[in-house]
Design a protein around this motif. Structure first.
Motif, short mmCIF file in Angstrom:
data_model
loop_
_atom_site.label_atom_id
_atom_site.label_comp_id
_atom_site.label_asym_id
_atom_site.label_seq_id
_atom_site.Cartn_x
_atom_site.Cartn_y
_atom_site.Cartn_z
N ARG A 12 0.83 -1.20 0.00
CA ARG A 12 0.00 0.00 0.00
C ARG A 12 0.87 1.26 0.00
N GLU A 13 1.97 1.24 0.75
CA GLU A 13 2.87 2.39 0.83
C GLU A 13 3.85 2.38 -0.33
N ASN A 14 4.24 3.57 -0.75
CA ASN A 14 5.22 3.69 -1.82
C ASN A 14 6.60 3.22 -1.36
N ASN A 15 6.97 3.54 -0.13
CA ASN A 15 8.22 3.12 0.46
C ASN A 15 7.92 2.25 1.68
N PRO A 16 7.65 0.97 1.50
CA PRO A 16 7.27 0.12 2.64
C PRO A 16 8.43 -0.03 3.63
N PRO A 17 8.11 -0.15 4.92
CA PRO A 17 9.16 -0.34 5.92
C PRO A 17 9.90 -1.66 5.72
N VAL A 18 11.12 -1.71 6.20
CA VAL A 18 11.98 -2.89 6.04
C VAL A 18 11.34 -4.12 6.68
N TRP A 19 10.72 -3.94 7.85
CA TRP A 19 10.11 -5.10 8.53
C TRP A 19 8.99 -5.70 7.67
N LEU A 20 8.24 -4.83 6.96
CA LEU A 20 7.14 -5.33 6.11
C LEU A 20 7.70 -6.13 4.93
N LEU A 21 8.77 -5.63 4.32
CA LEU A 21 9.38 -6.37 3.22
C LEU A 21 9.93 -7.71 3.70
N ASN A 22 10.49 -7.73 4.91
CA ASN A 22 10.98 -8.99 5.46
C ASN A 22 9.82 -9.94 5.74
N HIS A 23 8.72 -9.42 6.26
CA HIS A 23 7.51 -10.20 6.49
C HIS A 23 7.05 -10.86 5.18
N ASP A 40 9.48 -11.00 11.57
CA ASP A 40 9.66 -9.96 10.55
C ASP A 40 10.64 -8.86 10.96
N LYS A 41 10.90 -8.70 12.25
CA LYS A 41 11.86 -7.67 12.69
C LYS A 41 13.30 -8.20 12.66
N ASP A 42 13.46 -9.52 12.57
CA ASP A 42 14.78 -10.14 12.51
C ASP A 42 15.18 -10.26 11.04
N LEU A 43 16.00 -9.32 10.59
CA LEU A 43 16.36 -9.27 9.17
C LEU A 43 17.30 -10.39 8.74
N THR A 44 17.80 -11.17 9.69
CA THR A 44 18.64 -12.33 9.36
C THR A 44 17.87 -13.64 9.45
N TYR A 45 16.59 -13.57 9.77
CA TYR A 45 15.80 -14.78 9.99
C TYR A 45 15.86 -15.76 8.82
N LEU A 46 15.72 -15.27 7.62
CA LEU A 46 15.68 -16.19 6.46
C LEU A 46 17.00 -16.89 6.22
N THR A 47 18.10 -16.36 6.72
CA THR A 47 19.40 -17.02 6.55
C THR A 47 19.54 -18.21 7.48
N LYS A 48 18.79 -18.23 8.57
CA LYS A 48 18.89 -19.33 9.53
C LYS A 48 17.62 -20.17 9.64
N ARG A 49 16.59 -19.80 8.90
CA ARG A 49 15.31 -20.48 8.95
C ARG A 49 15.41 -21.89 8.39
N LYS A 50 14.82 -22.83 9.11
CA LYS A 50 14.76 -24.22 8.64
C LYS A 50 13.56 -24.37 7.69
N ALA A 51 13.67 -25.31 6.77
CA ALA A 51 12.57 -25.58 5.83
C ALA A 51 11.32 -25.98 6.60
N TRP A 52 10.18 -25.53 6.10
CA TRP A 52 8.86 -25.84 6.66
C TRP A 52 8.73 -25.35 8.11
N ALA A 53 9.41 -24.26 8.44
CA ALA A 53 9.39 -23.72 9.80
C ALA A 53 7.99 -23.32 10.24
N MET A 54 7.11 -23.04 9.30
CA MET A 54 5.76 -22.61 9.68
C MET A 54 5.00 -23.70 10.42
N LEU A 55 5.42 -24.95 10.28
CA LEU A 55 4.72 -26.06 10.93
C LEU A 55 4.75 -25.95 12.44
N LYS A 56 5.82 -25.38 12.99
CA LYS A 56 5.87 -25.25 14.44
C LYS A 56 4.91 -24.19 14.97
#
Length: 111
Positions: free
Chosen positions: A31-42, A93-109
């Motif tokens: 919605r925003e022209n310049n979305p916040p970094v946390w939203l892009l990470n989300h 979403d506030k942890d900008l390094t999350y995707l570098t350490k995220r395990k596959a299918w992490a949403m299951l937990k």
């Protein structure tokens, strides 16, 4: 599997959007022209989830889980916030390094 490469993401400014952001691989509608970094990470977290489950299964699962949560909580926003995909994304979403350490299918937990 996906942790070593940068996720493709095409940001589309969509001022009439009813939510802050919406992801449909590889597009992120904001919605925003310049979305916040946390939203892009989300939204990047959702991109990863869509790659893991496949886009069609992601949306089928998302809608079915929303309907189950709606029956469970009897409140639209609480149902949305308790979808496993959203719980993972909001929790990290506030942890900008999350995707570098995220395990596959992490949403299951978060089910």
């Amino acid at each position: 599997m996906f942790s070593k490469f940068r996720l493709p993401m095409i940001i589309v400014h969509t001022p009439f959007l009813w939510v802050e952001g919406l992801t449909f691989f590889p597009w992120v509608f904001c919605r925003e022209n310049n979305p916040p970094v946390w939203l892009l990470n989300h939204e990047r977290i959702h991109l990863r989830q869509q790659l893991e489950t496949g886009i069609l299964l992601f949306y089928i699962w998302y809608i079915l889980e929303y309907l189950v949560r709606l029956i469970q909580y009897r409140h639209r926003y609480r149902a949305y916030r308790n979808i496993s995909f959203e719980r993972e994304a909001y929790s990290n979403d506030k942890d900008l390094t999350y995707l570098t350490k995220r395990k596959a299918w992490a949403m299951l937990k978060y089910l």
